[in-house]
Design a protein around this motif. Structure first.
Motif, mmCIF file in Angstrom:
data_model
loop_
_atom_site.group_PDB
_atom_site.id
_atom_site.type_symbol
_atom_site.label_atom_id
_atom_site.label_comp_id
_atom_site.label_asym_id
_atom_site.label_seq_id
_atom_site.Cartn_x
_atom_site.Cartn_y
_atom_site.Cartn_z
ATOM 1 N N GLU A 89 -1.071 -0.406 -6.112
ATOM 2 C CA GLU A 89 -1.886 -1.593 -5.912
ATOM 3 C C GLU A 89 -1.931 -2.410 -7.205
ATOM 4 N N LEU A 90 -1.624 -3.698 -7.076
ATOM 5 C CA LEU A 90 -1.711 -4.646 -8.191
ATOM 6 C C LEU A 90 -2.862 -5.594 -7.869
ATOM 7 N N PRO A 91 -4.072 -5.264 -8.295
ATOM 8 C CA PRO A 91 -5.242 -6.047 -7.881
ATOM 9 C C PRO A 91 -5.261 -7.436 -8.493
ATOM 10 N N MET A 92 -5.949 -8.322 -7.814
ATOM 11 C CA MET A 92 -6.095 -9.680 -8.306
ATOM 12 C C MET A 92 -6.859 -9.666 -9.625
ATOM 13 N N LEU A 116 1.626 1.463 4.216
ATOM 14 C CA LEU A 116 2.586 0.557 3.586
ATOM 15 C C LEU A 116 3.780 1.331 3.022
ATOM 16 N N ALA A 117 3.514 2.457 2.365
ATOM 17 C CA ALA A 117 4.609 3.271 1.825
ATOM 18 C C ALA A 117 5.506 3.785 2.936
ATOM 19 N N GLU A 118 4.904 4.241 4.008
ATOM 20 C CA GLU A 118 5.680 4.779 5.120
ATOM 21 C C GLU A 118 6.529 3.718 5.803
ATOM 22 N N GLU A 119 6.099 2.464 5.718
ATOM 23 C CA GLU A 119 6.854 1.373 6.335
ATOM 24 C C GLU A 119 7.855 0.730 5.380
ATOM 25 N N GLY A 120 8.030 1.309 4.193
ATOM 26 C CA GLY A 120 9.076 0.860 3.292
ATOM 27 C C GLY A 120 8.672 -0.111 2.215
ATOM 28 N N TYR A 121 7.388 -0.352 2.062
ATOM 29 C CA TYR A 121 6.917 -1.218 0.981
ATOM 30 C C TYR A 121 6.778 -0.416 -0.315
ATOM 31 N N ARG A 122 6.775 -1.119 -1.442
ATOM 32 C CA ARG A 122 6.650 -0.453 -2.742
ATOM 33 C C ARG A 122 5.340 -0.795 -3.453
ATOM 34 N N TYR A 123 4.778 -1.961 -3.160
ATOM 35 C CA TYR A 123 3.522 -2.320 -3.815
ATOM 36 C C TYR A 123 2.695 -3.226 -2.914
ATOM 37 N N SER A 124 1.406 -3.251 -3.223
ATOM 38 C CA SER A 124 0.455 -4.138 -2.563
ATOM 39 C C SER A 124 -0.278 -4.941 -3.636
ATOM 40 N N SER A 125 -0.634 -6.165 -3.295
ATOM 41 C CA SER A 125 -1.494 -6.987 -4.156
ATOM 42 C C SER A 125 -2.582 -7.557 -3.266
ATOM 43 N N SER A 126 -3.461 -6.664 -2.818
ATOM 44 C CA SER A 126 -4.389 -6.974 -1.728
ATOM 45 C C SER A 126 -5.850 -6.728 -2.054
ATOM 46 N N VAL A 138 17.212 -10.181 2.061
ATOM 47 C CA VAL A 138 16.883 -9.365 0.897
ATOM 48 C C VAL A 138 15.797 -8.361 1.279
ATOM 49 N N PRO A 139 15.702 -7.227 0.551
ATOM 50 C CA PRO A 139 14.624 -6.281 0.833
ATOM 51 C C PRO A 139 13.264 -6.896 0.516
ATOM 52 N N VAL A 140 12.286 -6.572 1.329
ATOM 53 C CA VAL A 140 10.906 -7.009 1.109
ATOM 54 C C VAL A 140 10.098 -5.791 0.713
ATOM 55 N N LEU A 141 9.629 -5.779 -0.538
ATOM 56 C CA LEU A 141 8.956 -4.607 -1.092
ATOM 57 C C LEU A 141 7.469 -4.822 -1.340
ATOM 58 N N GLY A 142 7.032 -6.077 -1.421
ATOM 59 C CA GLY A 142 5.642 -6.375 -1.733
ATOM 60 C C GLY A 142 4.855 -6.848 -0.541
#
Length: 292
Positions: free
Chosen positions: A179-182, A141-151, A117-121
């Motif tokens: 970014e989806l912050p903690m 992260l965007a350039e490597e194909g991710y859609r969001y971060s929670s970091s 499956v695609p890995v987006l996070g």
């Protein structure tokens, strides 16, 4: 249970010896020689989620996925979101941009090959991303194909934290991922952690429940909860030569963690990161703050 707000449940899939608390005494070269407990512990978590009817996001180390692809398939087959915790659990602000790009690229490939499956996070080890310390990370992260971060964790801590960061979904860079912050609770002019991890094991459960309910009911925002499979394993090996603070943080509350988690699953509504924050991830435009 709060029926109006669904929170995001997440698991950082790593083994007991890969934690930052032991980084100074456990050499990476020895990882393969140590007793691995990540499969059994993650299976235990999957059983708890299955019994509660909860789907979650599993931020999984590429190192783990490479050695245990069947576990990755089990996560996906159970209906959970597969996401990246990087490959080698190295702090982003320490390894630098070039090594970071290589790490997230390798992790994404390994995880997608194993899970189909695609890995987006993505979630950085030890919350080691921030606008000041890694201004390039969200764009990479965007350039490597991710859609969001929670970091990003908007608190002050001796090991991590960005207390001045926005507390809600936002895009740190116009060309970067969301970014989806903690989750934090704002009180007395400062942010208090309200996201799980060691804090969840250290404070009384009613205190944590009240804090998360305040985020849901007063701020009308979903929260993000995280923990690790090793936290439900009180029988794991003991690193007695680790520092006193490291041992305290790592081992306190392991005996009661499974029971606390069962209670938490009953007291709140839960879902995957990509579902709870679908609007922020899928339709976001560059902005300081994005609606959840």
């Amino acid at each position: 249970m709060n029926a109006r707000i669904r929170n995001a449940m997440s698991v950082d899939v790593e083994d007991w010896f890969q934690v930052q608390a032991f980084a100074g005494i456990v050499q990476r070269s020895s990882w393969d020689s140590l007793e691995s407990r990540v499969v059994a512990n993650t299976e235990r978590v999957l059983e708890q989620f299955g019994a509660a009817g909860v789907h979650a996001t599993f931020f999984t180390l590429g190192w783990v996925a490479e050695r245990h692809p069947a576990l990755v398939r089990r996560i996906v087959e159970a209906g959970h979101e597969l996401a990246s915790h990087g490959y080698g659990h190295e702090q982003v602000n320490v390894i630098g941009e070039a090594a970071f790009r290589a790490d997230i690229r390798r992790a994404k490939q390994v995880l997608e090959d194993a899970g189909g499956v695609p890995v987006l996070g993505y979630r950085a080890p030890t919350f080691s991303i921030g606008a000041r310390i890694t201004p390039w990370a969200h764009s990479a992260l965007a350039e490597e194909g991710y859609r969001y971060s929670s970091s990003v964790f908007p608190i002050r801590h001796d090991l991590y934290g960005a207390p001045d960061a926005p507390r809600g979904p936002h895009r740190p860079r116009p060309d970067g991922v969301v970014e989806l912050p903690m989750t934090t609770l704002r009180a007395m002019g400062r942010n208090f952690p309200c996201s799980g991890g060691g804090w969840f094991r250290l404070i009384p459960y009613p205190v944590f429940r009240t804090a998360l309910r305040r985020v849901n009911n007063h701020e009308k925002q979903p929260g993000i909860f995280y923990f690790h499979p090793w936290e439900v394993d009180p029988g794991q090996p003991r690193m007695n030569h680790a520092g006193r603070l490291s041992r305290f943080r790592h081992y306190t509350g392991l005996d009661s963690m499974s029971g606390r988690l069962d209670q938490l699953l009953r007291d709140f509504a839960w879902g995957r990161m990509d579902e709870v924050f679908a609007a922020a991830i899928g339709g976001a435009q560059p902005a300081e703050r994005i609606a959840a």
